[in-house]
Scaffold this motif. Sequence first.
Motif, PDB file in Angstrom:
ATOM      1  N   ILE A   1     -14.170  88.252  29.372  1.00  0.00           N
ATOM      2  CA  ILE A   1     -13.159  88.744  30.316  1.00  0.00           C
ATOM      3  C   ILE A   1     -13.618  88.517  31.752  1.00  0.00           C
ATOM      4  O   ILE A   1     -12.830  88.102  32.611  1.00  0.00           O
ATOM      5  CB  ILE A   1     -12.876  90.242  30.062  1.00  0.00           C
ATOM      6  CG1 ILE A   1     -12.189  90.407  28.701  1.00  0.00           C
ATOM      7  CG2 ILE A   1     -12.010  90.831  31.174  1.00  0.00           C
ATOM      8  CD1 ILE A   1     -12.009  91.850  28.286  1.00  0.00           C
ATOM      9  N   TRP A   2     -14.894  88.767  32.014  1.00  0.00           N
ATOM     10  CA  TRP A   2     -15.435  88.556  33.364  1.00  0.00           C
ATOM     11  C   TRP A   2     -15.333  87.084  33.753  1.00  0.00           C
ATOM     12  O   TRP A   2     -14.931  86.762  34.882  1.00  0.00           O
ATOM     13  CB  TRP A   2     -16.878  89.029  33.422  1.00  0.00           C
ATOM     14  CG  TRP A   2     -17.521  88.826  34.767  1.00  0.00           C
ATOM     15  CD1 TRP A   2     -17.423  89.630  35.864  1.00  0.00           C
ATOM     16  CD2 TRP A   2     -18.360  87.728  35.149  1.00  0.00           C
ATOM     17  NE1 TRP A   2     -18.138  89.114  36.900  1.00  0.00           N
ATOM     18  CE2 TRP A   2     -18.729  87.946  36.501  1.00  0.00           C
ATOM     19  CE3 TRP A   2     -18.839  86.594  34.500  1.00  0.00           C
ATOM     20  CZ2 TRP A   2     -19.552  87.055  37.196  1.00  0.00           C
ATOM     21  CZ3 TRP A   2     -19.654  85.713  35.185  1.00  0.00           C
ATOM     22  CH2 TRP A   2     -20.002  85.944  36.520  1.00  0.00           C
ATOM     23  N   CYS A   3     -15.680  86.189  32.832  1.00  0.00           N
ATOM     24  CA  CYS A   3     -15.617  84.752  33.120  1.00  0.00           C
ATOM     25  C   CYS A   3     -14.186  84.298  33.366  1.00  0.00           C
ATOM     26  O   CYS A   3     -13.920  83.505  34.281  1.00  0.00           O
ATOM     27  CB  CYS A   3     -16.229  83.954  31.969  1.00  0.00           C
ATOM     28  SG  CYS A   3     -18.027  84.013  31.900  1.00  0.00           S
ATOM     29  N   LEU A   4     -13.257  84.787  32.569  1.00  0.00           N
ATOM     30  CA  LEU A   4     -11.856  84.408  32.758  1.00  0.00           C
ATOM     31  C   LEU A   4     -11.327  84.939  34.083  1.00  0.00           C
ATOM     32  O   LEU A   4     -10.543  84.270  34.762  1.00  0.00           O
ATOM     33  CB  LEU A   4     -11.003  84.934  31.599  1.00  0.00           C
ATOM     34  CG  LEU A   4     -11.269  84.280  30.235  1.00  0.00           C
ATOM     35  CD1 LEU A   4     -10.459  84.957  29.139  1.00  0.00           C
ATOM     36  CD2 LEU A   4     -10.953  82.784  30.283  1.00  0.00           C
ATOM     37  N   TYR A   5     -11.767  86.118  34.454  1.00  0.00           N
ATOM     38  CA  TYR A   5     -11.360  86.683  35.747  1.00  0.00           C
ATOM     39  C   TYR A   5     -11.886  85.838  36.906  1.00  0.00           C
ATOM     40  O   TYR A   5     -11.189  85.630  37.910  1.00  0.00           O
ATOM     41  CB  TYR A   5     -11.880  88.112  35.862  1.00  0.00           C
ATOM     42  CG  TYR A   5     -11.652  88.744  37.213  1.00  0.00           C
ATOM     43  CD1 TYR A   5     -10.383  89.172  37.602  1.00  0.00           C
ATOM     44  CD2 TYR A   5     -12.710  88.905  38.110  1.00  0.00           C
ATOM     45  CE1 TYR A   5     -10.168  89.747  38.852  1.00  0.00           C
ATOM     46  CE2 TYR A   5     -12.510  89.481  39.359  1.00  0.00           C
ATOM     47  CZ  TYR A   5     -11.239  89.899  39.720  1.00  0.00           C
ATOM     48  OH  TYR A   5     -11.030  90.463  40.962  1.00  0.00           O
ATOM     49  N   ARG A   6     -13.104  85.317  36.734  1.00  0.00           N
ATOM     50  CA  ARG A   6     -13.709  84.474  37.766  1.00  0.00           C
ATOM     51  C   ARG A   6     -13.309  83.012  37.641  1.00  0.00           C
ATOM     52  O   ARG A   6     -13.723  82.185  38.461  1.00  0.00           O
ATOM     53  CB  ARG A   6     -15.242  84.594  37.706  1.00  0.00           C
ATOM     54  CG  ARG A   6     -15.783  85.984  37.944  1.00  0.00           C
ATOM     55  CD  ARG A   6     -15.491  86.464  39.355  1.00  0.00           C
ATOM     56  NE  ARG A   6     -16.116  85.617  40.339  1.00  0.00           N
ATOM     57  CZ  ARG A   6     -17.340  85.832  40.846  1.00  0.00           C
ATOM     58  NH1 ARG A   6     -18.050  86.875  40.426  1.00  0.00           N
ATOM     59  NH2 ARG A   6     -17.852  85.021  41.751  1.00  0.00           N
ATOM     60  N   GLY A   7     -12.555  82.669  36.606  1.00  0.00           N
ATOM     61  CA  GLY A   7     -12.116  81.294  36.415  1.00  0.00           C
ATOM     62  C   GLY A   7     -13.208  80.355  35.929  1.00  0.00           C
ATOM     63  O   GLY A   7     -13.162  79.152  36.208  1.00  0.00           O
ATOM     64  N   ARG A   8     -14.160  80.869  35.156  1.00  0.00           N
ATOM     65  CA  ARG A   8     -15.281  80.054  34.688  1.00  0.00           C
ATOM     66  C   ARG A   8     -15.226  79.877  33.169  1.00  0.00           C
ATOM     67  O   ARG A   8     -14.862  80.782  32.443  1.00  0.00           O
ATOM     68  CB  ARG A   8     -16.612  80.698  35.082  1.00  0.00           C
ATOM     69  CG  ARG A   8     -16.770  80.953  36.577  1.00  0.00           C
ATOM     70  CD  ARG A   8     -18.174  81.396  36.918  1.00  0.00           C
ATOM     71  NE  ARG A   8     -19.136  80.337  36.661  1.00  0.00           N
ATOM     72  CZ  ARG A   8     -20.462  80.508  36.794  1.00  0.00           C
ATOM     73  NH1 ARG A   8     -20.955  81.688  37.153  1.00  0.00           N
ATOM     74  NH2 ARG A   8     -21.287  79.509  36.558  1.00  0.00           N
TER      75      ARG A   8
END
Length: 238
Positions: A123-130
């Motif tokens: 979820i953190w990566c998707l939020y950061r676009g990674r």
Amino acid sequence: MLNTHISLLEKAVPKSTTSAKKIFPPQIALKWQAFFGAVFLVCVPVFIQAPMVRELPLASLAITGIWVWLGMRLLSQPKMALWGDLLLGFSWSWLAGSIYWGWLRAEPYVHLPVEAIGLPFAIWCLYRGRWQVGNWFYLGSLLGTAITDLYFYAVGLIPYWRRVMQVDPEQALPILQEAVALVQTPWGISCAGLLAAILLATGLFPLRIRQARWWAFSGAVLSTILVDFLFWLGASAA
């Protein structure tokens, strides 16, 4: 004059390259690579990891580091970045599988929480676009796992799960036969049809979207149907 310019352009651009782009544009190639890569990473490794974790759980756990290292290496190469992205998402599934099936396999109630070990990171990566492709692959795989577990709860297979995991493989045959008998009841068949339809709809709809990350998600979700069917076939044939 115009004809002269057109002929010069045709000579400058190889015909094989232009025709290949018309037939198979790069974006379509990426989508299919993401889809079939996801299908492979769901279907094939599970049959390798399943026997490994029972005998060599620490080795399976250590291999997670190899997937992460290889994924990062591939990410640094533009032509292989998609595969690196997928491997990073896959590493969460492999890590969760190593932990659960290695040490906690007789506790079905903690299966889904362990499988969701990478969810905060995803979820953190998707939020950061990674690492969009790999994380959507992981989410698709996790969704498939959740729906499969839901089937076990709905049909009443949880006690059989625990019993199978607590005995030696040669003693599991009569337990599997009892479980298959439950699956073949009208309720078991109805639940299987309903949840398979949910998986099918969830897996097919994202294929209408152009981005490769959605095709990776679809591949992971749709592969769950295939893996569940193969396990059911194996249990029925036992």
